[in-house]
Design an enzyme around this catalytic site. Structure first.
Site, short mmCIF file in Angstrom:
data_model
loop_
_atom_site.label_atom_id
_atom_site.label_comp_id
_atom_site.label_asym_id
_atom_site.label_seq_id
_atom_site.Cartn_x
_atom_site.Cartn_y
_atom_site.Cartn_z
CD GLU A 190 -1.59 8.17 6.07
OE1 GLU A 190 -0.54 8.37 6.67
OE2 GLU A 190 -1.84 7.10 5.46
CB THR A 211 -4.28 5.30 -5.62
OG1 THR A 211 -5.24 5.82 -4.70
CG2 THR A 211 -3.82 6.38 -6.55
CB CYS A 269 -2.86 0.89 -2.73
SG CYS A 269 -2.88 2.65 -3.10
CG ASP A 324 -1.88 1.20 1.20
OD1 ASP A 324 -2.61 1.33 0.21
OD2 ASP A 324 -1.88 2.03 2.13
CB SER A 325 0.22 4.73 -0.99
OG SER A 325 -1.01 4.81 -0.31
CE1 TYR A 337 3.04 6.01 -3.30
CE2 TYR A 337 2.11 4.19 -4.55
CZ TYR A 337 3.16 4.76 -3.85
OH TYR A 337 4.33 4.04 -3.70
N1 DGL Z 1 -4.38 3.55 0.01
C1 DGL Z 1 -4.84 4.48 -0.98
C2 DGL Z 1 -6.06 3.92 -1.71
O1 DGL Z 1 -6.61 2.88 -1.35
C3 DGL Z 1 -5.16 5.84 -0.42
C4 DGL Z 1 -4.01 6.59 0.11
C5 DGL Z 1 -3.21 7.36 -0.92
O2 DGL Z 1 -3.74 8.30 -1.55
O3 DGL Z 1 -2.06 7.03 -1.05
O4 DGL Z 1 -6.48 4.53 -2.68
#
Ligand code: DGL
Length: 280
Positions: A165, A82, A80, A17-18, A49
Site C-alpha cells: 500500500e 480476509t 479479499c 476488496d478492502s 481489514y
Molecule cells: N485484500 C486483503 C486480503 O486479501 C488484504 C488487505 C487487508 O488487510 O485489508 O486479505
C-alpha cells in the site's frame, strides 16, 4: 435496511476488496472474461481489514455487498481473503436467502483450496496471508475438507500489505520482511512444497517472494485460479450467466479519495482509469 429482492436482475459483476489488492483478482478475471461488465469497489477508507475483528469485517463487507446490489450486480466476488474468511459464510447463509435469494456472493478461499490440493506432491501446504485470514483457519478447514490427508500450516505476514500500500514492495526494505515470513513458514514445516499467496496484495511482492523461496516450491497467486473457477461456475449456472451484462466495461469506486485510488491503482493495473468516490 430496506433491501428489496428483485427476481430478475441484469447487471455487472461486482468485485469487492478492502482496498487495492482485489485489482489483482479483477485483472485475472477480466483477462479471461473481458466480455462482462464489472464494478470494482474498494473500501480504502477503512482498509486494512486484516487485523480487524470478525464482527467488524462482517459489518463492513455486508455494507459493501448491499451497495453493489443496489448498483445492480446480480453476482459479487469478495476478492479479499480476509472478507471471504470472516464474512462470506454469514452473508451466504443468513443474509442472502432472506433478502436476495436470486443473487450470489462468492469468495476466493474455496477456489484456491480446490486447486492447491492438485498441486502438492508432499501433501504439505503453506499459507501466507493476513493475520485475520490465518487466525480464521478458513484455509485449513476448506483444504482439509477437500483433501483430508493434507497438512496445512499458515504464517501471518502483517507487514506485507503495508509494504504494498505504501509503494515499498519493490524497495530493499521489503526484503527483510519477505524473507523473514517465508523462513518462519518453512521452519514450521520443512516438507511444504506448495505455498498459497492468500492475500490479494501479495502478487505485487511476487518477485521478492520467489527470490526467498527455495526452488521446487510452487507458489500459488490467486488471480488466474479465481478466474478459472468463476468461468466454471458460470458454465454451470446458466441463469446467472444470462443475467450478466456484456459490454466489456469496468467502473471503479472507492470510499477514499478517488485521486489517491487512481494513482495507487497504477501499481496494479496497466491502464489509466476513472474512479468515483462512494460512501457505504
Ligand atoms: N485484500 C486483503 C486480503 O486479501 C488484504 C488487505 C487487508 O488487510 O485489508 O486479505
Amino acid at each position: 435496511m430496506g433491501d428489496i429482492s428483485v427476481s430478475q436482475q441484469y447487471g455487472p459483476i461486482g468485485i469487492f476488496d478492502s482496498g487495492l489488492g482485489g485489482l489483482t483478482i479483477l485483472d485475472g478475471i477480466r483477462h479471461r472474461m473481458p466480455q462482462y461488465d464489472f464494478i470494482y469497489l474498494g473500501d480504502n477508507a477503512r482498509a486494512p481489514y486484516g487485523t480487524r475483528s470478525f464482527d467488524v469485517v462482517y459489518q463492513f463487507t455486508l455494507q459493501a455487498v448491499r451497495k453493489l446490489f443496489s448498483m445492480g450486480c446480480p453476482l459479487i466476488i469478495l476478492a479479499c481473503n480476509t472478507a471471504s474468511a470472516k464474512a462470506l459464510r454469514s452473508i451466504q447463509h443468513n443474509y442472502l436467502p432472506q433478502t436476495f435469494p436470486d443473487r450470489r456472493v462468492l469468495g476466493v478461499i474455496r477456489p484456491t483450496a480446490e486447486i492447491v490440493g492438485t498441486l502438492t506432491h508432499t501433501n504439505h501446504i503453506g499459507i501466507l496471508a493476513t493475520e485475520g485470514t490465518i487466525r480464521s483457519e478458513s484455509y485449513n478447514l476448506e483444504i482439509q475438507k477437500l483433501y483430508p490427508a493434507t497438512t496445512v500450516v499458515g504464517q501471518a505476514c502483517p507487514m506485507w500489505v503495508p509494504l504494498v500500500e505504501n509503494g515499498e514492495y519493490d524497495k530493499p526494505g521489503a526484503d527483510y520482511f519477505v524473507r523473514d515470513s517465508i523462513q518462519k513458514l518453512l521452519n514450521a514445516d520443512p516438507q511444504i512444497d506448495t505455498v498459497i499467496l492468500g492475500c490479494t496484495h501479495y502478487p505485487l511482492l511476487l518477485q521478492k517472494i520467489r527470490q526467498y523461496t527455495p526452488e521446487g516450491i510452487t507458489l500459488v497467486p490467486q488471480g488466474k485460479y479465481i478466474a478459472e473457477s468463476l468461468e466454471d461456475y458460470l458454465q454451470r449456472h446458466r441463469d446467472m450467466e444470462q443475467s450478466l451484462t456484456k459490454g466489456g466495461t469496468c467502473q471503479y469506486f472507492t470510499t477514499e479519495s478517488s485521486e489517491k485510488f487512481r494513482e495507487s491503482a497504477s501499481l496494479f493495473l496497466h491502464e489509466s482509469i476513472k474512479v468515483a468516490h462512494i460512501t457505504l
